[in-house]
Enzyme design. Sequence first.
Site, mmCIF file in Angstrom:
data_model
loop_
_atom_site.group_PDB
_atom_site.id
_atom_site.type_symbol
_atom_site.label_atom_id
_atom_site.label_comp_id
_atom_site.label_asym_id
_atom_site.label_seq_id
_atom_site.Cartn_x
_atom_site.Cartn_y
_atom_site.Cartn_z
ATOM 1 N N LYS A 70 19.234 12.700 -23.440
ATOM 2 C CA LYS A 70 20.117 12.475 -24.472
ATOM 3 C C LYS A 70 20.181 13.434 -25.222
ATOM 4 O O LYS A 70 19.349 13.766 -26.045
ATOM 5 C CB LYS A 70 19.793 10.972 -25.270
ATOM 6 C CG LYS A 70 20.479 10.830 -26.427
ATOM 7 C CD LYS A 70 20.145 9.243 -26.899
ATOM 8 C CE LYS A 70 20.576 9.017 -28.295
ATOM 9 N NZ LYS A 70 21.814 9.701 -29.118
ATOM 10 N N TYR B 253 14.870 12.580 -25.589
ATOM 11 C CA TYR B 253 16.053 12.413 -26.616
ATOM 12 C C TYR B 253 16.040 13.662 -27.827
ATOM 13 O O TYR B 253 15.029 13.942 -28.487
ATOM 14 C CB TYR B 253 15.754 11.192 -27.478
ATOM 15 C CG TYR B 253 16.655 10.804 -28.729
ATOM 16 C CD1 TYR B 253 17.754 11.333 -28.842
ATOM 17 C CD2 TYR B 253 16.312 9.838 -29.447
ATOM 18 C CE1 TYR B 253 18.737 11.145 -29.811
ATOM 19 C CE2 TYR B 253 17.093 9.378 -30.452
ATOM 20 C CZ TYR B 253 18.367 10.376 -30.643
ATOM 21 O OH TYR B 253 19.175 9.947 -31.955
#
Lengths: 305, 305, 305, 305
Positions: free
Chosen positions: C169, C139
Amino acid sequence: MITKIEGLIAAPFSTQDKQGNILYDRIPLYHDLLEKNEVSGAFINGSTGEGVSLTQKERMKTAEYWALAAKQSKLKIINLVGGTSYAECIENARHSEEIGMDAIALLAPYYFKPANAKALVEFCAKVAEAVPQMPVYFYHIPVLTGCNISMYDFLKEASTAIPNLAGIKYTHEDFMDFQSCINFENGKYDMLWGRDENLLSALILGARGGVGSTFNYAAPLYYQLIDAFDNGDFEMARKLQQQSIDMIRLLGKYGGIATGKAYMRYIGFECGEFRLPVKNMSNEAYQEFEKDVQGLQMQDLFSKL
Amino acid sequence: MITKIEGLIAAPFSTQDKQGNILYDRIPLYHDLLEKNEVSGAFINGSTGEGVSLTQKERMKTAEYWALAAKQSKLKIINLVGGTSYAECIENARHSEEIGMDAIALLAPYYFKPANAKALVEFCAKVAEAVPQMPVYFYHIPVLTGCNISMYDFLKEASTAIPNLAGIKYTHEDFMDFQSCINFENGKYDMLWGRDENLLSALILGARGGVGSTFNYAAPLYYQLIDAFDNGDFEMARKLQQQSIDMIRLLGKYGGIATGKAYMRYIGFECGEFRLPVKNMSNEAYQEFEKDVQGLQMQDLFSKL
Amino acid sequence: MITKIEGLIAAPFSTQDKQGNILYDRIPLYHDLLEKNEVSGAFINGSTGEGVSLTQKERMKTAEYWALAAKQSKLKIINLVGGTSYAECIENARHSEEIGMDAIALLAPYYFKPANAKALVEFCAKVAEAVPQMPVYFYHIPVLTGCNISMYDFLKEASTAIPNLAGIKYTHEDFMDFQSCINFENGKYDMLWGRDENLLSALILGARGGVGSTFNYAAPLYYQLIDAFDNGDFEMARKLQQQSIDMIRLLGKYGGIATGKAYMRYIGFECGEFRLPVKNMSNEAYQEFEKDVQGLQMQDLFSKL
Amino acid sequence: MITKIEGLIAAPFSTQDKQGNILYDRIPLYHDLLEKNEVSGAFINGSTGEGVSLTQKERMKTAEYWALAAKQSKLKIINLVGGTSYAECIENARHSEEIGMDAIALLAPYYFKPANAKALVEFCAKVAEAVPQMPVYFYHIPVLTGCNISMYDFLKEASTAIPNLAGIKYTHEDFMDFQSCINFENGKYDMLWGRDENLLSALILGARGGVGSTFNYAAPLYYQLIDAFDNGDFEMARKLQQQSIDMIRLLGKYGGIATGKAYMRYIGFECGEFRLPVKNMSNEAYQEFEKDVQGLQMQDLFSKL
């Protein structure tokens, strides 16, 4: 051999009328104000002097007036010729030499930033070698130039590359770096402290001179601070430094650098406004500011006309 | 009434084996090392102690061992319980109280950053009010937390909102802010200086205590520095501060915080490695480091086993 | 072989009462809200879900409720287990595996920042190798972690070092880096776009999935946007993206991330407040906010209960 | 009514000899190179053109040569007159008008930074009102100016305050802000995209023109990219954007902006070096660079002499 400057060097404001024209005629008066308050020198066309907001011609003419005004006085005049074009810096440096400036100062270029100390020194050397007889100061002010290269690394490169380097006006809070510069090659360089609000913390490291904007209007405060320090009266020195801080905190409250000209107005020496993009204080704000200044209760610490 | 801590507070390293397991058994020995070198206290589970890299349980167990070790000594133990979840901070704060920690410390949350002093104070108050009898320090270290709120603004909010606030561990170079905090409400708070390389510049402002990582291995250097300052021997104080700087400069050269454990290995107190993501020194690098340290010629300024 | 997720992955808010207790019972209802609006997955315990503000136990229990709720649905659940202590990340990762999460996600450590891509990958690998059967997402959100390492450089290191890496992400505006990651090793990784306000600019580069907070309450807007794009109706796609921007601009106006919960309240799904240090919206501000939202005239673009 | 510029606007390099003197005679040849490759305009004296590193006179003379060269062609010439002194900007703007520039461009002042959109607009208006008949572009490049004010906020202030504002050269990655500007007052302003590596992500939002340095030497690549996009061949458009990225990545590898002149040398149009403080490529590095470029296998995507 470098002559070190002791005491306070003021960074004069540019004296302007309401349309932003420079009032050169006020420069001799400004000089006398500083002299009367025992200021040792003037660092002209710097941040406080709005050098970057003036034209090359205005910077030169400003320097000419200061040169003339200081001809008979002991004030040392340092002219900031720094910019982003070394060719214009050289033109300005040569002019400074012709008119009798005591020294010039250079900034890190603030559009294209030097990648490392070597690139910064190369840029400065290019200008300095055009005026080999002039003492050259480097003006370190990362918060405005965006160039935060260690001055200790700078000196290691500059020591051989810039024979006429005299020292550094150090306007940054890295005391580890500053002290390393003071002690560099047995104290070879003139290290001028540039954060008035921390002068005491620089004095204890061995600094003997400072360049600042608040010396324009509060020189007595700082001379008393230095005396107290020299006499070992730390309680008094701390109290005076705190008063300097309280005074400087109003700059933050009222929007920054232009507040300095409000202080000048307060002591009775009108300097007009700052040029755009700097924001100036409204008359309403000035009224409030004046009350705040009175609340500081430091009337006899301001400079006298 | 706040009890201020004078002298050096070491921030101990976490003692680990090569697999990153904590060697709790070394904590009593660590305590004795500090005591022998006249260190006044230990700030545990902080940056140097890798608190954020440990589990909650490891932090608690570390604190238990320190509590036990210091039971019979004069060392004050401050436990950093700060984190991003106030619920975990509270759990840790209560445990600290149970096991007899002298104080706890809090960090600004470092993922979601507080928008202003008020939000920061609300976060801290939430934890502090869970242990109303415990002195609470705020640990200001913007370079790691990303939260650069003025501590003077913090104190203005915290003075009423956090009755058990004891002071601040100030690890930042804003001396204007630091001095304003020292003088806040007649010196109400215990302001502990957190930049070993600038200790002298803090002493002149009135600081009497510091928290740092280099006090783990070079306490004699700093006590001599403080003595020199107290005796008015500024030349010696400056020389010692410069030696501290030369020592600390090697941290930059060898990659940062993990170099501290190399210094511990150098004085003979092995602490193992730092946990990821901190990079550790290779054995080859250590050989080179060792030579550099010997070159500093400060053998009698290091802590003694 | 990595299974790529197409469509919208919502990052659910943590459902809390006014005292900041988590209302786990609302999680099944939350799941149904997402399912009804055709959301493909849920990225739980992330920034929107306040993972860093919860305790380890709360994070785990939250994951358990989501696992249960999604058991019979097509929603993929990705659990953010990232933090600053790899030991706690591993504990959380193993728990995620046990309860049947579809994937886990890791953050760059946000206190001690990794010095380079290699150090970041080593940290992630340490956790990933503890759950070798679990797909792992990284992330990337430099604005919160302070770690701005190029993901292209990350993938070059991670491709061999983290066999179970599934993708990223990507919550950052570096489209050059993002596109390089999409094309890395023939599109090996699942690149999920994380800036809802720029989804269209990511779609044209080949992105097929996104993770975002506004998908919680405005999924129809984005599905219509994707459809318009797929059908070559760029005028419509741009109009919808601009509506997304207008909606997101209110987050800035009303103080940031907590405004998301105000949108949830607006569509009728109360989530309570954010935990400190996040600032919440007052009831007065909510009244004004509600009017602003009505002024957006996008009623049928919000998710339906 | 604003005339929008479609297609590619190159930002020409300053043509210099090894001593840093400008070779004005090469400007007509440079013009012909751009014309031959169907470039729509030239943005002169910008970052690529080293405007800030030249003297005011050199900037003016450069503009005169470009004006003359473009007299018979369709190329639009935009002259960057921005700087930190509005007085010098005005002098330069008036000169631009006299010699027949198509438009001028302004930068945010990069020493004293404007505090907000209003202050920035005031600075720009001061210059723009001196040449009321000239179209004025704002050149938004926060990475160099340090002024990161939202352009949407800028337009809201400038829309009435600067009647001759034509648009923005947008060199920043904030697509939310960029799209909001495209849609501002029904597309009133000419929004020129300034990040060549993300052109495709700007096209999908409605951008029709771009200003960039790589259009000097790789115009065919971008025209093919635009064609592919216009024809709905996204696979081809993405492939070409990736080739642009691979080409631009070499700028990072070889030290930044000066690598652009190496690309010019590669296609056969020698431009000399960049002035200090920009670091130039050694001949040895050029040999390696040349091999890397050949490895890109994009020979027919470079501009033709």
